[in-house]
Enzyme design. Structure first.
Site, PDB file in Angstrom:
ATOM      1  CG  ASP A 202      19.916  49.007 -13.806  1.00  0.00           C
ATOM      2  OD1 ASP A 202      20.543  49.469 -12.842  1.00  0.00           O
ATOM      3  OD2 ASP A 202      20.448  48.661 -14.879  1.00  0.00           O
ATOM      4  CD  GLU A 244      20.613  53.574 -11.946  1.00  0.00           C
ATOM      5  OE1 GLU A 244      21.776  53.737 -11.555  1.00  0.00           O
ATOM      6  OE2 GLU A 244      20.345  52.870 -12.932  1.00  0.00           O
TER       7      GLU A 244
HETATM    8  C1  NOJ Z   1      23.065  50.841 -12.507  1.00  0.00           C
HETATM    9  C2  NOJ Z   1      23.424  49.885 -11.416  1.00  0.00           C
HETATM   10  O1  NOJ Z   1      23.201  50.512 -10.175  1.00  0.00           O
HETATM   11  C3  NOJ Z   1      24.871  49.495 -11.613  1.00  0.00           C
HETATM   12  O2  NOJ Z   1      25.348  48.754 -10.534  1.00  0.00           O
HETATM   13  C4  NOJ Z   1      24.995  48.754 -12.914  1.00  0.00           C
HETATM   14  O3  NOJ Z   1      26.345  48.470 -13.172  1.00  0.00           O
HETATM   15  C5  NOJ Z   1      24.430  49.571 -14.078  1.00  0.00           C
HETATM   16  N1  NOJ Z   1      23.153  50.179 -13.764  1.00  0.00           N
HETATM   17  C6  NOJ Z   1      24.239  48.718 -15.297  1.00  0.00           C
HETATM   18  O4  NOJ Z   1      23.166  47.830 -15.080  1.00  0.00           O
END
Ligand code: NOJ
Ligand code: CA
Length: 542
Positions: A202, A244
């Site tokens: 993430d 991500e």
């Molecule tokens: C990306 C995640 O997909 C999202 O849902 C989240 O709010 C942010 N990162 C922060 O962790």
């Protein structure tokens, strides 16, 4: 085939445990419920499941605010349920991908609670990023623009500002502090020992902070990822890392390193351009972005997607394109959030089956591994009366019974109500009904998945665009070893004629894979055909 590269031929299904199936009637989906529904996912044909954060958390960011990295939030079950889930998924040849949320923790995490009490510059304080001056790192953008005014928040007890790229209750961990890095390796070991097959990293571009920089994609971050990957290769060979990194193509591709960082990486830039191409009835946004996308190392793979649990992000488009997208897809102001759109696929497609199919075919035709968002395979809707991104996180719709078959709880107890809109209500859109109807979107999606699984070329092959006169028609070939496929996409709402040189397929007979239609080819190797509005074809020699 080399099983270590399983992610290149995978079909990933993104699924929040909370939203899928509640087994104990408390109104919240849980691991036991998810296990009950694995047969459904097996029937759909997906090969990997990506589950959203299930760790103890105050749930102020739906679990991306973790307060204990080492167990399961009791609302979803316990660690034995998790172990059982992994075993049951594996028994069905479904890989399991979980989240590694390491850029930040919850402010409720003991590390943070300890940090605020510890003296300045102590080991404990340094688990997070502090400053006396909120002007520090002022070039860094704010991501949750609708919710936060600064990346710094004052902490009274600590007497300093702490750094956060997301909500103020999610302090960023300090990756310059070696003990923090060690903690991450420990967390990885812990979950890898359960046999998980992959981790989604993430918010990975934001690990480090440096003066006079955007604080994104820093060299230091890439160095850390190389360390993480080397560690995986040494200790957990075959475990996949999925980045991500919502960035422009060059910066995004950097997360593959030279095949020594992440195995997979979401293709954020192409996503909004699929929607733009469709709305403009013009292939150029898609072609341009793919032409800007660098070649990636052999052992790497893009993860492509249409929707996910967040807003449809418009961060990586020009200001003009962002406004175009908002005007076209989010006329209802409530659908806009941060720099994006909080609607599900079916709603973005006006619930038009042809457009939903076309977008999915595009997704499945492009280089990369497709990631489906739960519920989109039956065309679920969303609920704009819910806050933040919750409108696309509503309970899965299994049947037309109470709570759509998601839960036996009193309706008032559900973690979120089911979609109220009559057009998308569970009485109308549900799994049971679609399983019983062989013409349903479910069966169509299942068929798409089955077809793709027979075509290694789609997971592995290269891509070549083929120029045709009408800009609404996108034609490209994919080739892998001796496998070749021609892909035809009509982005327009009009029926169009097409004359296409199909020499590349090298035969006199061509087969369309969705309907098994066989086209005769004339001596000049020219195929004449009609494409209906939003029509698509997968052609192979046959
Ligand atoms: C990306 C995640 O997909 C999202 O849902 C989240 O709010 C942010 N990162 C922060 O962790
Ligand atoms: Ca439950």
């Amino acid at each position: 085939m080399n099983d270590q590269l399983w992610y290149k031929d995978a079909i990933i299904y993104e699924c929040p445990v909370k939203s899928f199936r509640d087994s104990n009637g408390d109104g919240i989906g849980d691991f036991k419920g998810l296990i009950e529904k694995l047969d459904y996912l097996e029937q759909l044909g997906i090969t990997a499941i990506w589950i959203l954060p299930f760790f103890p958390s105050p749930l102020r960011d739906d679990g991306y605010d973790i307060k204990d990295y080492y167990t399961v939030n009791p609302i979803y079950g316990d660690i034995e349920d998790f172990r059982h889930f992994v075993a049951e998924a594996h028994r069905r040849n479904i890989k399991v991908i979980i989240e590694l949320v390491i850029n930040h923790s919850s402010d409720q995490h003991p590390w943070f609670q300890r940090a605020i009490k510890a003296p300045r510059d102590s080991d404990e304080r340094n688990y997070y990023v502090w400053s006396d001056d909120p002007e520090k790192y002022k070039e860094v953008r704010i991501i949750f623009q609708d919710f936060e005014k600064s990346n710094w928040t004052w902490h009274e007890e600590a007497g300093q500002y702490y750094w956060h790229r997301f909500f103020h209750h999610q302090p960023d961990l300090n990756f310059d502090h070696p003990p923090v890095q060690e903690e991450i390796f420990r967390i990885l070991d812990f979950w890898a020992a359960f046999g998980v097959d992959g981790f989604r990293l993430d918010a990975i571009p934001y690990l480090f902070e440096r003066e006079n920089s955007s604080g994104e994609n820093l060299l230091e971050t890439h160095d850390f990822l190389k360390k993480l990957r080397a560690y995986i290769d040494k200790n957990h060979k075959g475990v996949m890392l999925l980045a991500e990194a919502n960035m422009w193509p060059e910066d995004s591709a950097a997360y593959f390193g030279e095949g020594d960082e992440c195995h997979m990486n979401f293709h954020f830039p192409v996503m909004p351009r699929l929607y733009m191409g469709l709305k403009k009835m013009d292939r150029s946004p898609i072609i341009e972005i793919l032409n800007q996308t660098p070649q990636i190392p052999e052992n790497c793979q893009w993860a492509t997607f249409l929707r996910n649990h967040d807003e449809l992000t418009l961060e990586m488009v020009t200001l003009e394109d962002r406004h175009y997208m908002w005007d076209q897809y989010a006329a209802d102001q409530r659908a806009r959030i941060n720099l994006g759109i909080r609607l599900r696929l079916a709603r973005l497609m006006d619930n038009d089956r042809r457009k939903i199919e076309l977008m999915n075919v595009l997704l499945f035709s492009l280089p990369g591994t497709p990631v489906l968002y739960y519920g989109d395979e039956i065309g679920m809707g969303d609920d704009l009366t819910q806050e933040d991104r919750n409108g696309v996180r509503t309970p899965m719709q299994w049947n037309d019974q109470i709570n759509g078959g998601f839960s036996e709880a009193d309706t008032s107890l559900l973690y979120l109500p089911t979609v109220p809109d009559p057009e998308y209500h569970f009485s109308k859109i549900n799994v049971r009904k679609q399983i019983d109807d062989t013409d349903s979107l479910f069966h169509w999606t299942k068929n798409l998945i089955a077809l793709r699984k027979q075509l290694n070329v789609l997971g592995r092959g290269d891509l070549q665009f083929i120029e045709v006169a009408n800009k609404s028609i996108l034609v490209f070939s994919r080739s892998y070893k001796s496998e070749k496929i021609l892909i035809l996409i009509n982005l327009s709402d009009q029926q169009l004629d097409l004359r296409l040189d199909v020499t590349i397929l090298g035969t006199n007979k061509i087969k369309e894979l969705f309907n098994a239609h066989v086209y005769p080819i004339d001596e000049d190797k020219v195929l004449n055909l009609e494409l209906g509005a939003w029509d698509y074809k997968w052609l192979v020699s046959g």
